[in-house]
Design a protein around this motif. Structure first.
Motif, PDB file in Angstrom:
ATOM      1  N   SER A  23       0.821  -1.216   0.000  1.00 48.04           N
ATOM      2  CA  SER A  23       0.000   0.000   0.000  1.00 48.04           C
ATOM      3  C   SER A  23       0.853   1.264   0.000  1.00 48.04           C
ATOM      4  O   SER A  23       0.417   2.310  -0.472  1.00 48.04           O
ATOM      5  CB  SER A  23      -0.938  -0.002   1.203  1.00 48.04           C
ATOM      6  OG  SER A  23      -0.201  -0.051   2.404  1.00 48.04           O
ATOM      7  N   ASN A  24       2.066   1.188   0.502  1.00 50.57           N
ATOM      8  CA  ASN A  24       2.965   2.353   0.538  1.00 50.57           C
ATOM      9  C   ASN A  24       4.027   2.294  -0.564  1.00 50.57           C
ATOM     10  O   ASN A  24       5.148   2.752  -0.375  1.00 50.57           O
ATOM     11  CB  ASN A  24       3.619   2.459   1.912  1.00 50.57           C
ATOM     12  CG  ASN A  24       4.450   1.245   2.261  1.00 50.57           C
ATOM     13  OD1 ASN A  24       4.307   0.179   1.662  1.00 50.57           O
ATOM     14  ND2 ASN A  24       5.321   1.397   3.243  1.00 50.57           N
ATOM     15  N   LEU A  25       3.665   1.784  -1.709  1.00 50.97           N
ATOM     16  CA  LEU A  25       4.632   1.582  -2.798  1.00 50.97           C
ATOM     17  C   LEU A  25       5.330   2.872  -3.204  1.00 50.97           C
ATOM     18  O   LEU A  25       6.533   2.870  -3.455  1.00 50.97           O
ATOM     19  CB  LEU A  25       3.951   0.943  -4.013  1.00 50.97           C
ATOM     20  CG  LEU A  25       4.845   0.713  -5.227  1.00 50.97           C
ATOM     21  CD1 LEU A  25       6.053  -0.148  -4.859  1.00 50.97           C
ATOM     22  CD2 LEU A  25       4.053   0.087  -6.359  1.00 50.97           C
ATOM     23  N   ASN A  26       4.620   3.976  -3.272  1.00 50.42           N
ATOM     24  CA  ASN A  26       5.256   5.241  -3.671  1.00 50.42           C
ATOM     25  C   ASN A  26       6.368   5.624  -2.706  1.00 50.42           C
ATOM     26  O   ASN A  26       7.445   6.048  -3.128  1.00 50.42           O
ATOM     27  CB  ASN A  26       4.228   6.365  -3.773  1.00 50.42           C
ATOM     28  CG  ASN A  26       3.291   6.177  -4.939  1.00 50.42           C
ATOM     29  OD1 ASN A  26       3.606   5.492  -5.901  1.00 50.42           O
ATOM     30  ND2 ASN A  26       2.115   6.772  -4.852  1.00 50.42           N
TER      31      ASN A  26
ATOM     32  N   LEU B   2      16.048  -7.610  -0.311  1.00 50.52           N
ATOM     33  CA  LEU B   2      14.996  -7.402   0.669  1.00 50.52           C
ATOM     34  C   LEU B   2      13.683  -7.881   0.073  1.00 50.52           C
ATOM     35  O   LEU B   2      13.309  -7.463  -1.035  1.00 50.52           O
ATOM     36  CB  LEU B   2      14.853  -5.925   1.031  1.00 50.52           C
ATOM     37  CG  LEU B   2      15.999  -5.303   1.800  1.00 50.52           C
ATOM     38  CD1 LEU B   2      16.977  -4.651   0.853  1.00 50.52           C
ATOM     39  CD2 LEU B   2      15.469  -4.306   2.785  1.00 50.52           C
ATOM     40  N   LEU B   3      12.997  -8.753   0.772  1.00 46.67           N
ATOM     41  CA  LEU B   3      11.656  -9.192   0.383  1.00 46.67           C
ATOM     42  C   LEU B   3      10.693  -8.398   1.249  1.00 46.67           C
ATOM     43  O   LEU B   3      10.651  -8.566   2.468  1.00 46.67           O
ATOM     44  CB  LEU B   3      11.487 -10.692   0.604  1.00 46.67           C
ATOM     45  CG  LEU B   3      12.485 -11.597  -0.117  1.00 46.67           C
ATOM     46  CD1 LEU B   3      12.195 -13.058   0.200  1.00 46.67           C
ATOM     47  CD2 LEU B   3      12.484 -11.350  -1.612  1.00 46.67           C
ATOM     48  N   TYR B   4       9.930  -7.510   0.631  1.00 41.38           N
ATOM     49  CA  TYR B   4       9.128  -6.547   1.381  1.00 41.38           C
ATOM     50  C   TYR B   4       7.650  -6.903   1.387  1.00 41.38           C
ATOM     51  O   TYR B   4       6.993  -6.886   0.353  1.00 41.38           O
ATOM     52  CB  TYR B   4       9.323  -5.143   0.801  1.00 41.38           C
ATOM     53  CG  TYR B   4       8.636  -4.072   1.597  1.00 41.38           C
ATOM     54  CD1 TYR B   4       9.257  -3.521   2.710  1.00 41.38           C
ATOM     55  CD2 TYR B   4       7.375  -3.635   1.268  1.00 41.38           C
ATOM     56  CE1 TYR B   4       8.630  -2.545   3.458  1.00 41.38           C
ATOM     57  CE2 TYR B   4       6.734  -2.662   2.016  1.00 41.38           C
ATOM     58  CZ  TYR B   4       7.366  -2.126   3.111  1.00 41.38           C
ATOM     59  OH  TYR B   4       6.735  -1.169   3.856  1.00 41.38           O
ATOM     60  N   ASP B   5       7.145  -7.240   2.553  1.00 40.49           N
ATOM     61  CA  ASP B   5       5.716  -7.421   2.825  1.00 40.49           C
ATOM     62  C   ASP B   5       5.038  -8.435   1.900  1.00 40.49           C
ATOM     63  O   ASP B   5       4.031  -8.143   1.275  1.00 40.49           O
ATOM     64  CB  ASP B   5       4.998  -6.064   2.752  1.00 40.49           C
ATOM     65  CG  ASP B   5       3.635  -6.096   3.420  1.00 40.49           C
ATOM     66  OD1 ASP B   5       3.414  -6.978   4.270  1.00 40.49           O
ATOM     67  OD2 ASP B   5       2.789  -5.245   3.087  1.00 40.49           O
TER      68      ASP B   5
ATOM     69  N   VAL C  51      16.993 -10.239   3.539  1.00 41.07           N
ATOM     70  CA  VAL C  51      16.247  -9.550   4.589  1.00 41.07           C
ATOM     71  C   VAL C  51      14.770  -9.693   4.257  1.00 41.07           C
ATOM     72  O   VAL C  51      14.348  -9.393   3.137  1.00 41.07           O
ATOM     73  CB  VAL C  51      16.626  -8.053   4.667  1.00 41.07           C
ATOM     74  CG1 VAL C  51      15.813  -7.342   5.742  1.00 41.07           C
ATOM     75  CG2 VAL C  51      18.118  -7.896   4.906  1.00 41.07           C
ATOM     76  N   ILE C  52      13.995 -10.143   5.231  1.00 42.75           N
ATOM     77  CA  ILE C  52      12.553 -10.291   5.048  1.00 42.75           C
ATOM     78  C   ILE C  52      11.859  -9.261   5.926  1.00 42.75           C
ATOM     79  O   ILE C  52      12.039  -9.265   7.151  1.00 42.75           O
ATOM     80  CB  ILE C  52      12.085 -11.718   5.402  1.00 42.75           C
ATOM     81  CG1 ILE C  52      12.806 -12.724   4.512  1.00 42.75           C
ATOM     82  CG2 ILE C  52      10.571 -11.835   5.272  1.00 42.75           C
ATOM     83  CD1 ILE C  52      12.569 -14.166   4.898  1.00 42.75           C
ATOM     84  N   VAL C  53      11.098  -8.362   5.298  1.00 38.44           N
ATOM     85  CA  VAL C  53      10.384  -7.317   6.015  1.00 38.44           C
ATOM     86  C   VAL C  53       8.904  -7.669   5.989  1.00 38.44           C
ATOM     87  O   VAL C  53       8.323  -7.843   4.923  1.00 38.44           O
ATOM     88  CB  VAL C  53      10.601  -5.934   5.352  1.00 38.44           C
ATOM     89  CG1 VAL C  53       9.836  -4.852   6.083  1.00 38.44           C
ATOM     90  CG2 VAL C  53      12.084  -5.614   5.276  1.00 38.44           C
ATOM     91  N   THR C  54       8.312  -7.778   7.174  1.00 36.88           N
ATOM     92  CA  THR C  54       6.882  -8.071   7.277  1.00 36.88           C
ATOM     93  C   THR C  54       6.186  -6.888   7.936  1.00 36.88           C
ATOM     94  O   THR C  54       6.769  -6.183   8.762  1.00 36.88           O
ATOM     95  CB  THR C  54       6.614  -9.349   8.076  1.00 36.88           C
ATOM     96  OG1 THR C  54       7.157  -9.199   9.380  1.00 36.88           O
ATOM     97  CG2 THR C  54       7.231 -10.560   7.404  1.00 36.88           C
ATOM     98  N   ILE C  55       4.922  -6.703   7.592  1.00 38.76           N
ATOM     99  CA  ILE C  55       4.131  -5.600   8.116  1.00 38.76           C
ATOM    100  C   ILE C  55       2.926  -6.199   8.828  1.00 38.76           C
ATOM    101  O   ILE C  55       2.208  -7.021   8.257  1.00 38.76           O
ATOM    102  CB  ILE C  55       3.639  -4.661   6.987  1.00 38.76           C
ATOM    103  CG1 ILE C  55       4.810  -4.196   6.110  1.00 38.76           C
ATOM    104  CG2 ILE C  55       2.876  -3.487   7.561  1.00 38.76           C
ATOM    105  CD1 ILE C  55       5.884  -3.413   6.811  1.00 38.76           C
ATOM    106  N   ASP C  56       2.719  -5.773  10.059  1.00 41.65           N
ATOM    107  CA  ASP C  56       1.567  -6.237  10.822  1.00 41.65           C
ATOM    108  C   ASP C  56       0.303  -5.643  10.189  1.00 41.65           C
ATOM    109  O   ASP C  56       0.159  -4.433  10.075  1.00 41.65           O
ATOM    110  CB  ASP C  56       1.683  -5.799  12.274  1.00 41.65           C
ATOM    111  CG  ASP C  56       0.574  -6.323  13.147  1.00 41.65           C
ATOM    112  OD1 ASP C  56      -0.353  -6.992  12.636  1.00 41.65           O
ATOM    113  OD2 ASP C  56       0.622  -6.067  14.358  1.00 41.65           O
ATOM    114  N   GLU C  57      -0.598  -6.485   9.754  1.00 40.71           N
ATOM    115  CA  GLU C  57      -1.808  -6.081   9.051  1.00 40.71           C
ATOM    116  C   GLU C  57      -2.620  -5.063   9.856  1.00 40.71           C
ATOM    117  O   GLU C  57      -3.237  -4.178   9.291  1.00 40.71           O
ATOM    118  CB  GLU C  57      -2.669  -7.299   8.738  1.00 40.71           C
ATOM    119  CG  GLU C  57      -3.772  -7.036   7.759  1.00 40.71           C
ATOM    120  CD  GLU C  57      -3.284  -6.701   6.360  1.00 40.71           C
ATOM    121  OE1 GLU C  57      -3.938  -5.887   5.687  1.00 40.71           O
ATOM    122  OE2 GLU C  57      -2.265  -7.245   5.947  1.00 40.71           O
TER     123      GLU C  57
END
Length: 69
Positions: free
Chosen positions: A9-12, A40-43, A60-66
């Motif tokens: 959702s924050n691609l920009n 980096l693998l993002y979300d 690096v694996i980046v996860t975002i809490d929904e």
């Protein structure tokens, strides 16, 4: 450095940050055959074996809490 995403959702914001850092920023489906020293693998919602093979040295694996979106 290469950041791989699946249209967050924050691609920009992510794309602008990558540009400032001079990192490659690309969609998950565009990396067939590509590798980088640092990846980096993002979300990602899920992972496939192919995703993990993009990194030569560091992954690096980046996860975002929904709930925080």
């Amino acid at each position: 450095v290469m950041l791989i995403h699946s249209y967050p959702s924050n691609l920009n914001d992510i794309a602008e940050f990558c540009k400032q850092q001079k990192w490659r920023c690309t969609r998950r489906l565009n990396v067939k055959g590509s590798e980088a020293s640092v990846t980096l693998l993002y979300d990602f919602a899920y992972f496939a074996y192919e995703d993990f093979t993009r990194a030569k040295t560091q992954l690096v694996i980046v996860t975002i809490d929904e709930k925080q979106r």
